[in-house]
Scaffold this active site. Structure first.
Site, PDB file in Angstrom:
ATOM      1  N   GLU A 197     -27.479 -69.239  52.464  1.00  0.00           N
ATOM      2  CA  GLU A 197     -28.273 -70.442  52.711  1.00  0.00           C
ATOM      3  C   GLU A 197     -28.993 -70.287  54.049  1.00  0.00           C
ATOM      4  OE1 GLU A 197     -29.742 -73.845  52.306  1.00  0.00           O
ATOM      5  OE2 GLU A 197     -27.767 -74.219  51.412  1.00  0.00           O
ATOM      6  N   ASP A 238     -37.848 -58.183  51.497  1.00  0.00           N
ATOM      7  CA  ASP A 238     -37.013 -58.493  50.338  1.00  0.00           C
ATOM      8  C   ASP A 238     -37.407 -57.604  49.156  1.00  0.00           C
ATOM      9  OD1 ASP A 238     -35.040 -59.705  48.884  1.00  0.00           O
ATOM     10  OD2 ASP A 238     -35.878 -61.715  48.985  1.00  0.00           O
ATOM     11  N   HIS A 324     -31.508 -58.603  39.816  1.00  0.00           N
ATOM     12  CA  HIS A 324     -30.379 -59.422  39.369  1.00  0.00           C
ATOM     13  C   HIS A 324     -29.633 -58.817  38.176  1.00  0.00           C
ATOM     14  CE1 HIS A 324     -31.486 -63.407  41.604  1.00  0.00           C
ATOM     15  NE2 HIS A 324     -31.279 -62.384  42.408  1.00  0.00           N
TER      16      HIS A 324
END
Ligand SMILES: *[C@@H]1O[C@H](CO)[C@@H](O)[C@H](O)[C@H]1NC(C)=O
Ligand SMILES: *[C@@H]1O[C@H](CO)[C@@H](O)[C@H](O)[C@H]1NC(C)=O
Ligand SMILES: *[C@@H]1O[C@H](CO)[C@@H](O)[C@H](O)[C@H]1NC(C)=O
Length: 400
Positions: A197, A238, A324
């Protein structure tokens, strides 16, 4: 964490950034091709990014590391101890946040070369891996997401650290060359490794006030200084490390920084420090096409963007094919691509911060010898980069 958001936030950002001036566009003093090759030779740009090399940064990070687990603590301690060895200022920003699996402890790691500097450029990535509840996905290691970016960031810090020291010495002794930018000399490098977070950190920073600093010129007189307002630019990495990435410019106000990345890549290829034949096309989309797009990529930077921080988002899009999935492991990484990213960011931050590998007078003194050395380097580079990636380009992913 990845969402597609749209136009509204972008417009809000444009409105906000008007009340938080940064130094704005400036010309980076470009390193000569000799300096580029000196910079490339300072440290082996692949050693810390080779996942099968047990002492590499990437090897240490490439384990399942979901928040609030033992492995996560191991990785966090590795980041901290690596930067502590450099004597950087470390802050561990701990907080508890509710997740679908109950409350969890999170820790952002913030490392700053010179915490007293009036301004900083932030280089960031998230270091946790995504949580999946069941085997085999619970062994997800997120090689591109974002173990490889974290390893690159550590290597950038280690490579630039002595150059930052040398710059500080030049400032102290009043020996900045005429072509050295005084503004750049007041900017330090700060790293942020986000945990799960990220909103928390942007919130904390926006509400913590700093004492006024005479050199903190980017503030308007009426606004008290917060740690957030001393960020000149925020560079977020990223989903990097797979072959044939494609990165575009997202924000008009950092388009000039995007261009600086493109220029670093082009010059490294022209100097044969990067092997264009092995790497394929440029990593960057031509900017004119991106400019008409109003699309907008969600990621760790959104809370910062909302608060008017100027963001350069370096993310492969389409996402790597393995995104993912359990396949986002060492096999998804392409070593020549990792090496290229490391060198592109090495050059970008060296030029941003006004760093160079050594006094420029060495150029004249040993011009002859240097030529010989350079051709040796080019050969080595071809050997490392010689492997032709056989990956297919990643398919478009549905990110809704
Ligand atoms: C921790 O990392 C090791 C690899 O070093 C891995 O084998 C193990 O499964 C991980 N533990 C968990 C709980 O994911
Ligand atoms: C967070 O860490 C503290 C101290 O390390 C521990 O007591 C607490 O149980 C942890 N909280 C959660 C939600 O795991
Ligand atoms: C790594 O990814 C490859 C390719 O998707 C897969 O075949 C392999 O099982 C993965 N390795 C592990 C340890 O999950």
């Amino acid at each position: 964490m990845f969402l597609w958001l749209l136009l509204g936030i972008l417009l809000r950002h444009a409105a906000l950034s008007r009340c938080m001036p940064d130094l704005g566009e400036r010309a980076f003093p470009a390193l000569s091709s000799t300096q580029l090759s000196d910079l490339a030779k300072l440290r082996d740009p692949l050693k810390n990014l080779n996942p099968s090399e047990p002492t590499s940064h990437l090897h240490k990070i490439l384990i399942p590391r979901t928040p609030d687990t033992e492995n996560h603590t191991l990785v966090r301690n590795y980041l901290v101890s690596t930067l502590r060895n450099l004597k950087w200022h470390i802050e561990e920003d701990r907080f508890v946040s509710t997740t679908p699996y109950g409350p969890k402890n999170f820790t952002n790691v913030i490392a700053t070369k010179d915490p007293d500097a009036p301004r900083r450029v932030v280089l960031a990535a998230h270091f946790d891996s995504k949580f999946f509840p069941a085997y085999p996905l619970d062994q997800f290691v997120g090689a591109t997401d974002s173990a490889a970016p974290c390893a690159i960031i550590l290597d950038i810090a280690e490579t630039l650290d002595p150059l930052l020291d040398a710059r500080a010495k030049r400032v102290e002794q009043n020996e900045l060359n005429p072509d050295e930018d005084e503004d750049a000399a007041e900017t330090t490098l700060q790293l942020i490794f986000f945990d799960g977070e990220e909103a928390h950190l942007a919130e904390t920073w926006a509400t913590t006030y700093l004492p006024p600093h005479p050199k903190r010129r980017l503030l308007s007189a009426s606004t008290p200084a917060t740690p957030l307002s001393t960020i000149e630019h925020f560079v977020l990495l990223d989903l990097l490390g797979a072959a044939h990435p494609l990165v575009r410019s997202f924000f008009p106000d950092t388009a000039w920084l995007f261009d600086a990345l493109v220029s670093a890549e082009r010059r490294l290829r022209e100097a044969h420090i990067l092997d264009a034949a092995a790497l394929g096309a440029s990593f960057f989309r031509p900017r004119a096409a991106a400019d008409v797009s109003l699309g907008y990529m969600g990621d760790d930077h959104i809370p910062f963007l909302h608060r008017g921080v100027s963001v350069l988002h370096v993310i492969a899009e389409p996402f790597p094919r393995v995104w993912h999935t359990i396949g986002d492991n060492a096999t998804a990484l392409d070593l020549p691509t990792l090496r290229a990213w490391n060198l592109i960011f090495r050059v970008f931050f060296a030029e941003y911060l006004g760093l160079h590998p050594e006094p420029s007078k060495r150029r004249e003194e040993c011009g002859h010898e240097r030529k010989k050395e350079e051709s040796t380097v080019v050969q080595e580079v071809y050997e490392i980069d010689g492997r032709h990636p056989d990956r297919q380009p990643a398919p478009e992913l549905d990110q809704t």
